[in-house]
Design a protein around this motif. Structure first.
Motif, PDB file in Angstrom:
ATOM      1  N   LEU A  69       0.812  -1.220   0.000  1.00 17.79           N
ATOM      2  CA  LEU A  69       0.000   0.000   0.000  1.00 17.79           C
ATOM      3  C   LEU A  69       0.841   1.264   0.000  1.00 17.79           C
ATOM      4  O   LEU A  69       0.311   2.368   0.160  1.00 17.79           O
ATOM      5  CB  LEU A  69      -0.941  -0.010   1.212  1.00 17.79           C
ATOM      6  CG  LEU A  69      -2.029  -1.093   1.186  1.00 17.79           C
ATOM      7  CD1 LEU A  69      -2.824  -1.078   2.491  1.00 17.79           C
ATOM      8  CD2 LEU A  69      -2.957  -0.920  -0.010  1.00 17.79           C
ATOM      9  N   VAL A  98      -0.611  -6.406   4.916  1.00 19.17           N
ATOM     10  CA  VAL A  98      -1.814  -5.604   4.699  1.00 19.17           C
ATOM     11  C   VAL A  98      -2.908  -6.030   5.675  1.00 19.17           C
ATOM     12  O   VAL A  98      -3.313  -7.195   5.676  1.00 19.17           O
ATOM     13  CB  VAL A  98      -2.335  -5.755   3.249  1.00 19.17           C
ATOM     14  CG1 VAL A  98      -3.527  -4.838   3.020  1.00 19.17           C
ATOM     15  CG2 VAL A  98      -1.230  -5.449   2.247  1.00 19.17           C
ATOM     16  N   LYS A 102      -7.991  -3.697   4.820  1.00 16.61           N
ATOM     17  CA  LYS A 102      -7.443  -2.852   3.757  1.00 16.61           C
ATOM     18  C   LYS A 102      -6.980  -3.645   2.537  1.00 16.61           C
ATOM     19  O   LYS A 102      -6.351  -3.088   1.630  1.00 16.61           O
ATOM     20  CB  LYS A 102      -6.278  -2.025   4.304  1.00 16.61           C
ATOM     21  CG  LYS A 102      -6.702  -1.008   5.356  1.00 16.61           C
ATOM     22  CD  LYS A 102      -5.544  -0.130   5.789  1.00 16.61           C
ATOM     23  CE  LYS A 102      -5.990   0.918   6.807  1.00 16.61           C
ATOM     24  NZ  LYS A 102      -4.865   1.786   7.241  1.00 16.61           N
ATOM     25  N   ARG A 103      -7.289  -4.929   2.505  1.00 15.59           N
ATOM     26  CA  ARG A 103      -6.850  -5.754   1.378  1.00 15.59           C
ATOM     27  C   ARG A 103      -7.669  -5.442   0.128  1.00 15.59           C
ATOM     28  O   ARG A 103      -8.881  -5.631   0.113  1.00 15.59           O
ATOM     29  CB  ARG A 103      -6.933  -7.239   1.747  1.00 15.59           C
ATOM     30  CG  ARG A 103      -5.911  -7.604   2.806  1.00 15.59           C
ATOM     31  CD  ARG A 103      -5.959  -9.050   3.250  1.00 15.59           C
ATOM     32  NE  ARG A 103      -4.977  -9.272   4.311  1.00 15.59           N
ATOM     33  CZ  ARG A 103      -4.816 -10.411   4.962  1.00 15.59           C
ATOM     34  NH1 ARG A 103      -5.591 -11.455   4.665  1.00 15.59           N
ATOM     35  NH2 ARG A 103      -3.901 -10.518   5.901  1.00 15.59           N
ATOM     36  N   THR A 108      -2.978  -2.639  -4.637  1.00 13.61           N
ATOM     37  CA  THR A 108      -1.714  -3.114  -4.067  1.00 13.61           C
ATOM     38  C   THR A 108      -0.663  -3.281  -5.162  1.00 13.61           C
ATOM     39  O   THR A 108      -0.978  -3.570  -6.315  1.00 13.61           O
ATOM     40  CB  THR A 108      -1.910  -4.436  -3.320  1.00 13.61           C
ATOM     41  OG1 THR A 108      -2.635  -5.358  -4.151  1.00 13.61           O
ATOM     42  CG2 THR A 108      -2.664  -4.216  -2.023  1.00 13.61           C
ATOM     43  N   THR A 137      -0.725  -8.951  -3.961  1.00  9.95           N
ATOM     44  CA  THR A 137      -0.831  -8.142  -5.167  1.00  9.95           C
ATOM     45  C   THR A 137      -1.449  -8.881  -6.345  1.00  9.95           C
ATOM     46  O   THR A 137      -1.513 -10.106  -6.367  1.00  9.95           O
ATOM     47  CB  THR A 137       0.566  -7.649  -5.576  1.00  9.95           C
ATOM     48  OG1 THR A 137       1.429  -8.796  -5.702  1.00  9.95           O
ATOM     49  CG2 THR A 137       1.134  -6.718  -4.517  1.00  9.95           C
ATOM     50  N   GLY A 163      -0.955  -0.448  -8.863  1.00  4.85           N
ATOM     51  CA  GLY A 163      -2.112  -1.307  -8.619  1.00  4.85           C
ATOM     52  C   GLY A 163      -2.628  -1.984  -9.874  1.00  4.85           C
ATOM     53  O   GLY A 163      -2.623  -1.399 -10.966  1.00  4.85           O
TER      54      GLY A 163
END
Length: 388
Positions: A69, A98, A102-103, A108, A137, A163
């Protein structure tokens, strides 16, 4: 008697090094004069850096990099010799970095993994081994490549944000500033993942949900990676969308193939070669191995079967001591494992077993050796006796 101790880590409880120490203590209680060689092992996943650095007398390194992040974290990697480094992508871009709330694989990034690669290059490394397990990710390795100088541009020639979700806006890839040292560096990816980058068995569909993707996000990510693969083909001449292993670590496998010309190796085979395990196993009378849980999945490239397969060539018995023995664990006996034992000898909670894994492992190794000691005193025709 020469005993080799070669366990993997016991996930969430013991590193491979800690497991080897516990087993050694148990053995020494029964066979105090035995020659013991400690060889902590990993299969390319968690613990690979520490195990290889320990077994090859290397050196641990630490660098501040960006997590998935974009926050700064201290990541660990290893130098194995004057030209060889080992990296676990999870140190910089791992799921455990993470918080659950917040995943979001739309945003990511593997940028931190690229920073670790650059750190290794800066130290003069020209062979870099990368473990691909545990990623947070789904960016196809674009973040990694950005850290190494690649520019991912939209139609306005503006650089894309980090991302996987933003790859749908990719219009071109500029390789002008890609680190020149990469062409003189060998990249080896330690992974048993065979998934392609895209499609029903691709990175987004199979692994996206565990990284926080809902159904609509999975569809968006898969389409973004397919588009990314098409643009990358124009820039590099390489086709990766359906390549086996390209989907590893949310497509980091694809990115490393595209921009670093990386090749894949089965993790456990590569590790065993690096530590020259075959020579040690051929000279041993007995081998102890183990892992957190041994079950039907163990035969698919996990450490115990890699060890057993080598030991079988030299008729060296292998005892697998694991945190638990699960469904179809006995399949490992087809791969050179002679016997298997769980460290749990009475009903206990999982929390208790994980908290006391070292003492339970030591006690189990001791009990096994007491039985072996009985066997060494038997005078029965046809029984192979290990000299004590």
């Amino acid at each position: 008697m020469h005993i080799v101790i070669a366990p993997d880590s016991y996930k969430g409880s013991l590193t491979a090094i800690e497991a080897a120490r516990a087993i050694q203590k148990g053995i020494k209680e029964v066979f105090p004069t035995a020659k013991i060689t400690s060889l902590p092992i990993a299969d390319g996943g968690e613990g690979t850096v520490k195990a290889l650095v320990y077994s090859m007398k290397g050196e641990l390194q630490h660098n501040h990099v960006l997590d998935p992040l974009g926050k700064t974290v201290l990541a660990e990697w290893g130098i194995l010799d004057t030209k060889t480094a080992v990296i676990e992508m999870a140190e910089a871009s791992g799921l455990l970095l993470v918080p659950l709330s917040k995943r979001n694989p739309l945003i990511t990034s593997t940028y931190g993994t690229g920073q670790l690669i650059k750190a290794a290059l800066d130290q003069g490394m020209r062979k870099i081994i990368i473990g691909l397990g545990g990623s947070a990710t789904n960016d196809g390795g674009a973040g990694m490549a950005q850290a190494l100088g690649v520019r991912f541009l939209d139609r306005s020639r503006k650089e894309l944000p980090n991302g996987g979700g933003y790859l749908q806006d990719l219009a071109s890839i500029d390789l002008t500033n890609l680190d020149k040292r990469i062409k003189d560096t060998e990249f080896i990816l330690a992974s048993d993942v065979k998934n392609p980058l895209c499609g029903k068995t691709g990175a987004s569909v199979v692994y996206g949900p565990q990284k926080g993707a809902d159904a609509s996000m999975v569809d968006q990510l898969d389409k973004a990676l397919l588009h990314y693969a098409a643009i990358a083909e124009k820039a590099t001449g390489q086709i990766v969308a359906n390549t086996n292993g390209a989907g590893a670590a949310g497509g980091l496998g694809a990115g490393l193939m595209l921009f670093c010309n990386a090749t894949f190796r089965q993790g456990i085979q590569m590790v065993l070669e690096l530590v020259q395990a075959e020579r040690l196993f051929s000279e041993a009378n007995l081998i102890f191995t183990g892992e957190g849980s041994t079950d039907f999945q163990t035969v698919y490239g996990k450490a115990p079967v890699g060890i057993g397969s080598i030991a079988k060539k030299y008729n060296v018995p292998v005892i697998c001591v694991s945190g638990s023995l699960g469904k179809a664990y006995d399949e490992i006996f087809k791969y050179g494992i002679t016997a298997a034992e769980s460290i749990v000898s009475s009903p206990e909670s999982l929390a208790y077993c994980m908290e006391n894994a070292a003492s339970l492992l030591q006690d189990t190794a001791k009990r096994i050796c007491l039985i072996l000691k009985i066997g060494a005193t038997l005078k029965c025709e046809g029984i192979r006796v290990i000299p004590v």
